[in-house]
Design an enzyme around this catalytic site. Structure first.
Site, PDB file in Angstrom:
ATOM      1  CD  GLU A  20      -1.292   0.053   3.930  1.00 55.81           C
ATOM      2  OE1 GLU A  20      -2.116  -0.694   3.541  1.00 55.81           O
ATOM      3  OE2 GLU A  20      -1.013   0.355   4.851  1.00 55.81           O
TER       4      GLU A  20
ATOM      5  CG  HIS B 222      -2.728   0.711   7.705  1.00 57.65           C
ATOM      6  ND1 HIS B 222      -2.670  -0.108   6.780  1.00 57.65           N
ATOM      7  CD2 HIS B 222      -3.488   0.160   8.551  1.00 57.65           C
ATOM      8  CE1 HIS B 222      -3.345  -1.219   6.879  1.00 57.65           C
ATOM      9  NE2 HIS B 222      -3.870  -1.008   8.042  1.00 57.65           N
TER      10      HIS B 222
END
Length: 682
Positions: free
Chosen positions: A250, A293
């Protein structure tokens, strides 16, 4: 003004186009092997791996241990400070050292709250436990930097995490973490993933296709990871049970690009290499935002997700835009090689055994919240001025400025100075170099000298060199004392031969405040009135909500897990849809959380249809279904909702949706669900 949700401009500048194989910053580090590299084999867990739990008697830990025991994990006991006796019929000891002596564990599951997790990890390192798995989210960044500096100096213990779902060996029926066990099937595909929910989606798709997994490693979504993609690749290369390797990445950091460089070398030196397939989320992540995150953002000198994808593709890696497409990619690879994909399912002829090997590897919290507080120019310069650093009231032309910053080198797992002789647009990082330094001791004199040379100040007047040196020392001090993750400055010369700070932008880790109850003076500067009211409100309910700017967007999204949410938005765009938002309900979403998420999405007048995409791990699909129906009742919803439920209790949740009598459209296929969203949105 201090903003919690927008990163400073220097953090989001796009780098000039370059070959994906080149590093964005030249580094003074040659990445020499460290004693820590010897611990990579410790990742190979299996049936006889002896596991203990730290925080054994906690409610979550107890439930998890019971599930893992039923799965077949060889749990031999655990620890809780000040307690001794039995728990779940297993030995309970008051310290990790005592547990290490009596139980001889190969691995420990650290089920300890974020504010105490670093201490628990350090206890495990001191006890020389071979594998340490830390699952807690929101461990303060500087706690992990300190732990990383310890790990580099030893060759006994390996860390997985933090902020990780853990590690699981379906082929060896050993789980150390909180993965949803019903998703996994023994087989021969190895997985390394930053996102927990993205890894579950990947595993779920493989299992449905009859493709089993050998070992699944959760790298975790924090800025610094105990085990990265290259280390996992080194393990998988030498693991006879792993025949295919999947990477799920990611936005943020260089892990995927480091992996691409390793894969290029691997395929050159190995005659029959294992296939590698990858997915990278966050192609459509909002620049300057932390996407759920802690590590999901583009930091100083880092590249966006599309550059990572190009790097992997240039290395020969097949990439997909959604984890459900991993199956097709694997089938194509095997067909081209004339192999039978059914061989990836475990045939019962081999089992994993003792997890620790002495051989060397061959070859090179509680609530979801956005992390990061950002002090812009005025307040950042005041911090410097208070420490005796000259700052300017006005700003000179960029051509007369130099760039000096401190951030975290994620690949090195330590702080780094970034220096560039220019701040001209498009040239800052093209001419920059990175100088990693030891977290505990700070940069040495040789590093300081090299930084001055990189700034083209090695021949500057003594006053300029002295002021720059003092500025560098001050930045290092602020970085550590105030628990920052990015400090950037623009500096220029003065008529008297000195140096002045023209511009500054500082970013701090808010887990130090939220979890560690530290840095109150910095975080008292937050002005919520300057932030989006809906996003601030979402935070109070444990939801990460980011509005997307496209005025023509019309599909609201409600997804659990940051990585899955980023990847789902990317895939929706690939199908021609236009999401209005990023929304992560978190891994522990409840029916009340879902209702609140609907309420936030419905405030956006652009929304014509809502797409709910849930992969149930800790989140239960029937609970999500209950939340959806509750929202329809309490919010008097009029717009259609497309629902895709997978994972824990998916059949029960799907049945509740189909029998609800509400305008809900249930789908099993992501592609079919995306197309229905587009149709309903008109």
């Amino acid at each position: 003004m201090l903003s919690r949700t927008t990163l400073p401009r220097q953090l989001v500048c796009r780098l000039p186009h370059r070959s994906p194989s080149n590093r964005p910053l030249s580094s003074t580090s040659n990445r020499h092997a460290s004693p820590y590299d010897q611990t990579i084999p410790n990742l190979k867990i299996g049936k006889t791996t002896r596991v203990i739990y730290q925080g054994f008697t906690g409610r979550v830990s107890t439930t998890n241990a019971q599930q893992s025991l039923e799965y077949g994990t060889n749990i031999v006991g655990g620890t809780t400070p000040g307690k001794e006796g039995e728990h779940l019929g297993l030995p309970l000891l008051p310290s990790v050292r005592k547990a290490a002596e009596q139980l001889k564990p190969d691995a420990t599951a650290v089920f300890v709250a974020a504010q105490h997790a670093a201490g628990a990890i350090e206890d495990a390192i001191e006890a020389e436990i071979p594998l340490i798995v830390s699952i807690a989210e929101f461990i303060p960044l500087h706690d992990i930097l300190r732990i990383s500096s310890i790990l580099k100096t030893q060759s006994k213990s390996r860390l997985v995490g933090a902020n990780s779902p853990g590690i699981i060996a379906p082929l060896g029926t050993c789980r150390i973490g909180f993965q949803p066990l019903t998703c996994y099937l023994p087989g021969h595909v190895g997985i390394i993933a930053k996102s927990g929910t993205l890894s579950y989606e990947t595993v779920g798709a493989l299992t449905r296709a009859g493709i089993g997994q050998s070992l699944c490693i959760g790298m975790g979504g924090d800025i610094v990871a105990g085990t990265n993609m290259v280390e996992a690749l080194q393990l998988f290369e030498n693991d006879d049970d792993t025949h295919v390797i999947l990477l799920a990445g990611e936005v943020g950091g260089r892990a995927e690009q480091d992996a691409a460089e390793w894969i290029k070398d691997y395929w050159k030196r190995v005659s029959n290499p294992k296939p590698v397939v990858a997915a990278v989320g966050g192609v459509h992540a909002v620049p300057g935002r932390i996407m759920g995150h802690a590590g999901a953002f583009v930091n100083l000198g880092e590249d966006p997700s599309e550059v990572k994808i190009k790097a992997l593709e240039s290395a020969g890696v097949i990439t997909v835009d959604h984890p459900t497409k991993f199956v097709d990619a694997i089938q194509r690879v095997y067909k081209q090689a004339g192999k039978d994909v059914s061989t990836l399912k475990w045939n019962g002829q081999s089992r994993r055994s003792y997890h620790t090997s002495s051989r060397r590897i061959r070859g090179p919290s509680n609530m979801i919240q956005k992390r990061g507080l950002h002090i812009e120019n005025g307040q950042a310069k005041k911090l410097l001025s208070d420490k005796g650093i000259p700052v300017s009231e006005t700003e000179k032309k960029e051509a007369d400025q130099r760039f000096l910053a401190i951030t975290v080198d994620r690949s090195e797992r330590r702080p780094a100075i970034i220096a560039s002789p220019t701040t001209a647009s498009g040239k800052v990082f093209a001419r920059a170099k990175s100088f990693p330094y030891d977290y505990n001791n700070g940069p040495d004199q040789a590093t300081v000298k090299a930084v001055l040379e990189q700034l083209h100040m090695d021949a500057a007047p003594p006053a300029a060199m002295a002021t720059t040196g003092k500025l560098l020392q001050t930045l290092v001090q602020i970085f550590k004392e105030k628990e920052a993750y990015a400090l950037s400055t623009h500096i220029s010369g003065t008529q008297d031969g000195s140096v002045v700070v023209e511009k500054a932008s500082f970013s701090f880790d808010d887990s130090a405040f939220k979890s560690g109850k530290r840095q109150g003076d910095i975080f008292a500067l937050r002005d919520k009135s300057k932030e989006d009211a809906d996003e601030v409100e979402a935070e109070q309910d444990g939801i990460v909500y980011v509005k997307l700017a496209d005025p023509t967007a019309n599909i609201g999204t409600l997804i659990n897990g940051a990585g899955l949410a980023m990847n789902a938005n990317d895939a929706l765009v690939a199908y021609g849809a236009k999401p209005t938002n990023f929304l992560d309900t978190g891994g522990k979403a409840t029916s009340a959380t879902v209702e609140k998420a609907f309420e936030l999405i419905l405030r956006d007048q652009r929304v014509k249809v809502i797409f709910v995409n849930i992969f149930g791990g800790l989140t239960l699909c029937d609970m999500i279904a209950d939340g959806i129906m509750l929202a329809f009742k309490n919010l008097n919803m009029k717009i259609p909702v497309v629902v895709r439920l997978r994972g824990t209790n998916e059949e029960k949740g799907q049945k509740m949706i189909s029998e609800s009598g509400l305008p809900l459209h249930a789908f099993d296929s992501f592609e079919d669900a995306a197309k229905k969203c587009i149709e309903l949105a008109g």
